[in-house]
Scaffold this motif. Structure first.
Motif, mmCIF file in Angstrom:
data_model
loop_
_atom_site.group_PDB
_atom_site.id
_atom_site.type_symbol
_atom_site.label_atom_id
_atom_site.label_comp_id
_atom_site.label_asym_id
_atom_site.label_seq_id
_atom_site.Cartn_x
_atom_site.Cartn_y
_atom_site.Cartn_z
ATOM 1 N N ALA A 175 0.822 -1.215 0.000
ATOM 2 C CA ALA A 175 0.000 0.000 0.000
ATOM 3 C C ALA A 175 0.855 1.264 0.000
ATOM 4 C CB ALA A 175 -0.944 -0.011 1.195
ATOM 5 N N VAL A 176 1.864 1.315 0.878
ATOM 6 C CA VAL A 176 2.651 2.552 0.978
ATOM 7 C C VAL A 176 3.543 2.768 -0.238
ATOM 8 C CG1 VAL A 176 2.613 2.610 3.490
ATOM 9 C CG2 VAL A 176 4.520 1.493 2.310
ATOM 10 N N ALA A 177 3.844 1.684 -0.980
ATOM 11 C CA ALA A 177 4.614 1.867 -2.214
ATOM 12 C C ALA A 177 3.898 2.842 -3.137
ATOM 13 C CB ALA A 177 4.817 0.521 -2.918
ATOM 14 N N GLY A 178 2.571 2.727 -3.208
ATOM 15 C CA GLY A 178 1.803 3.582 -4.106
ATOM 16 C C GLY A 178 1.490 4.955 -3.552
ATOM 17 N N VAL A 179 1.231 5.042 -2.242
ATOM 18 C CA VAL A 179 0.765 6.325 -1.696
ATOM 19 C C VAL A 179 1.857 7.140 -1.023
ATOM 20 C CG1 VAL A 179 -1.585 5.461 -1.381
ATOM 21 C CG2 VAL A 179 0.042 5.306 0.523
ATOM 22 N N SER A 180 3.038 6.554 -0.824
ATOM 23 C CA SER A 180 4.107 7.283 -0.165
ATOM 24 C C SER A 180 5.425 7.203 -0.917
ATOM 25 C CB SER A 180 4.307 6.743 1.268
ATOM 26 O OG SER A 180 5.383 7.385 1.913
ATOM 27 N N HIS A 181 5.854 6.012 -1.245
ATOM 28 C CA HIS A 181 7.194 5.855 -1.814
ATOM 29 C C HIS A 181 7.281 6.338 -3.253
ATOM 30 C CE1 HIS A 181 7.816 2.468 1.386
ATOM 31 N NE2 HIS A 181 7.653 3.670 1.910
ATOM 32 N N VAL A 182 6.370 5.884 -4.108
ATOM 33 C CA VAL A 182 6.383 6.352 -5.499
ATOM 34 C C VAL A 182 6.167 7.861 -5.585
ATOM 35 C CG1 VAL A 182 5.113 6.272 -7.689
ATOM 36 C CG2 VAL A 182 5.868 4.155 -6.598
ATOM 37 N N PRO A 183 5.279 8.463 -4.799
ATOM 38 C CA PRO A 183 5.169 9.926 -4.850
ATOM 39 C C PRO A 183 6.480 10.652 -4.579
ATOM 40 C CG PRO A 183 3.224 9.035 -3.797
ATOM 41 C CD PRO A 183 4.155 7.875 -4.013
ATOM 42 N N HIS A 184 7.347 10.091 -3.735
ATOM 43 C CA HIS A 184 8.659 10.714 -3.530
ATOM 44 C C HIS A 184 9.478 10.664 -4.815
ATOM 45 C CE1 HIS A 184 7.798 10.552 0.802
ATOM 46 N NE2 HIS A 184 8.839 11.341 0.970
ATOM 47 N N LEU A 185 9.402 9.552 -5.529
ATOM 48 C CA LEU A 185 10.150 9.433 -6.786
ATOM 49 C C LEU A 185 9.565 10.363 -7.851
ATOM 50 C CD1 LEU A 185 10.695 5.565 -6.940
ATOM 51 C CD2 LEU A 185 12.222 7.327 -6.027
ATOM 52 N N LEU A 186 8.250 10.436 -7.910
ATOM 53 C CA LEU A 186 7.618 11.340 -8.874
ATOM 54 C C LEU A 186 7.969 12.796 -8.567
ATOM 55 C CD1 LEU A 186 4.070 9.757 -9.249
ATOM 56 C CD2 LEU A 186 5.934 9.703 -10.896
ATOM 57 N N ALA A 187 7.977 13.139 -7.282
ATOM 58 C CA ALA A 187 8.339 14.507 -6.903
ATOM 59 C C ALA A 187 9.762 14.825 -7.333
ATOM 60 C CB ALA A 187 8.176 14.692 -5.394
ATOM 61 N N ALA A 188 10.657 13.851 -7.171
ATOM 62 C CA ALA A 188 12.041 14.060 -7.592
ATOM 63 C C ALA A 188 12.122 14.269 -9.102
ATOM 64 C CB ALA A 188 12.897 12.873 -7.164
ATOM 65 N N ALA A 189 11.352 13.470 -9.852
ATOM 66 C CA ALA A 189 11.373 13.593 -11.310
ATOM 67 C C ALA A 189 10.809 14.932 -11.768
ATOM 68 C CB ALA A 189 10.584 12.442 -11.933
ATOM 69 N N LEU A 190 9.709 15.352 -11.168
ATOM 70 C CA LEU A 190 9.102 16.628 -11.535
ATOM 71 C C LEU A 190 10.019 17.805 -11.200
ATOM 72 C CD1 LEU A 190 5.443 15.978 -10.333
ATOM 73 C CD2 LEU A 190 6.193 16.271 -12.702
ATOM 74 N N THR A 191 10.672 17.709 -10.041
ATOM 75 C CA THR A 191 11.583 18.789 -9.644
ATOM 76 C C THR A 191 12.788 18.836 -10.571
ATOM 77 O OG1 THR A 191 10.880 18.517 -7.348
ATOM 78 C CG2 THR A 191 12.912 19.736 -7.738
ATOM 79 N N GLY A 192 13.301 17.668 -10.919
ATOM 80 C CA GLY A 192 14.444 17.627 -11.816
ATOM 81 C C GLY A 192 14.158 18.220 -13.177
ATOM 82 N N ALA A 193 12.899 18.200 -13.594
ATOM 83 C CA ALA A 193 12.541 18.708 -14.918
ATOM 84 C C ALA A 193 12.736 20.210 -15.044
ATOM 85 C CB ALA A 193 11.084 18.339 -15.241
#
Length: 323
Positions: A175-193
């Motif tokens: 459950a937390v992979a989808g609602v917590s962990h992946v959002p951290h990775l997505l945030a990193a990707a969006l910020t890097g853009a």
């Protein structure tokens, strides 16, 4: 209750302060001498009756306690675990992954825990004794979990104002992979853009702020969290990538506006219905099967009757059969 809190970062420091404010005797320890000094200074300035102690060693912190809260980063857990050999009290943790922690804790009275609360800032100075009010706090239920230990922790956690969600380690990690962990990775990707785009950085507003807030979390903490739950995070990330590819395909259609709409509608409906609306309150027997079913339908515990082995539970209004 006499409690030792090992690790005095944001979560551990907040647990320390919340328990002290709740009338518990709390002793903290952190491997960093500067953090210990900061915690001691804060304790001296706290109001009488809400103060805590800070020990110089793990052993000193554990002496005479009934409960140990492990609040160190996941990579540090193996070394701390070795210092718990012979400890007879109850042990819990606040780590954001549960399966690997469960494997480490064999031989102890252990109930895994994870408060779904935090900030993008870290360290004891960011700690807040009110951090857990209203938050979901997972408490693990496994075949080896003693129900009496689980209820003891559930009573303590609900006393801090949190909602206790029963789940197995495997269910939690998925459950937390989808609602917590992946959002951290997505945030990193969006910020890097926008790293090399000053115009975009100047124009970024609410959607960028809200979507990238957790990118400000220390990189080593994100790496430990996602890497420690790599299998579940990989599966959840694959699903997101699949959705992004589908959205990208629709952008190439002759009418991208019409093509995108049906793909965006389900997300809109799901987000509009979040967070779950509480439904009926129920008194439930504290049986593992009943508690796990409560967690699986999105319910939570708000009160504990330990002598009668019952809990007061809430479930979403979409579920009508908690037991």
């Amino acid at each position: 209750m006499n409690v030792a809190v090992l690790g005095l970062g944001l979560i551990g420091g907040s647990v320390l302060q919340a328990l002290a404010a709740g009338g518990h005797r709390v002793v903290g320890f952190d491997a960093d001498p500067a953090t210990r000094a900061t915690a001691r200074t804060a304790a001296a300035r706290a109001r009488t009756g809400t103060r805590w102690e800070v020990a110089g060693t793990v052993r000193d912190a554990l002496a005479g306690t009934d409960l140990c809260v492990l609040a160190v980063p996941f990579p540090a857990l193996p070394s701390v675990r070795r210092e718990l050999d012979g400890y007879l009290g109850l042990v819990t943790d606040v780590t954001s992954i549960k399966g690997p922690v469960r494997e480490l804790m064999g031989g102890l009275r252990f109930v895994g825990g994870h408060p779904m609360a935090g900030k993008e800032t870290s360290g004891f100075r960011a700690a807040d004794r009110g951090l857990f009010v209203g938050c979901a706090w997972v408490l693990g239920l496994e075949p080896e979990t003693e129900t009496a230990d689980w209820l003891e922790l559930a009573a303590l956690v609900t006393g801090l104002g949190a909602r206790v969600v029963p789940a197995t380690a495997a269910e939690h990690d998925r459950a937390v992979a989808g609602v917590s962990h992946v959002p951290h990775l997505l945030a990193a990707a969006l910020t890097g853009a926008i790293e090399n785009d000053p115009l975009a950085a100047a124009l970024a507003a609410g959607s960028f702020r809200d979507g990238t807030r957790v990118a400000a979390t220390r990189p080593e903490l994100i790496a430990a969290m996602c890497g420690g739950n790599a299998a579940a995070v990989g599966e959840a990330l694959d699903e997101v990538i699949h959705t992004l590819r589908a959205l990208r395909t629709q952008l190439s259609e002759p009418d991208p506006v019409a093509a995108l709409r049906p793909l965006l509608a389900p997300a809109n409906a799901t987000r509009s219905a979040w967070p779950p609306v509480p439904g009926d309150q129920a008194e439930l027997p504290a049986r593992k099967d009943v508690l796990l079913r409560l967690g699986r339908v999105g319910g939570w515990v708000i009160g504990v009757d330990r002598p009668h082995r019952k809990v007061t539970a809430m479930r979403p209004e979409t579920d009508r059969n908690p037991s």
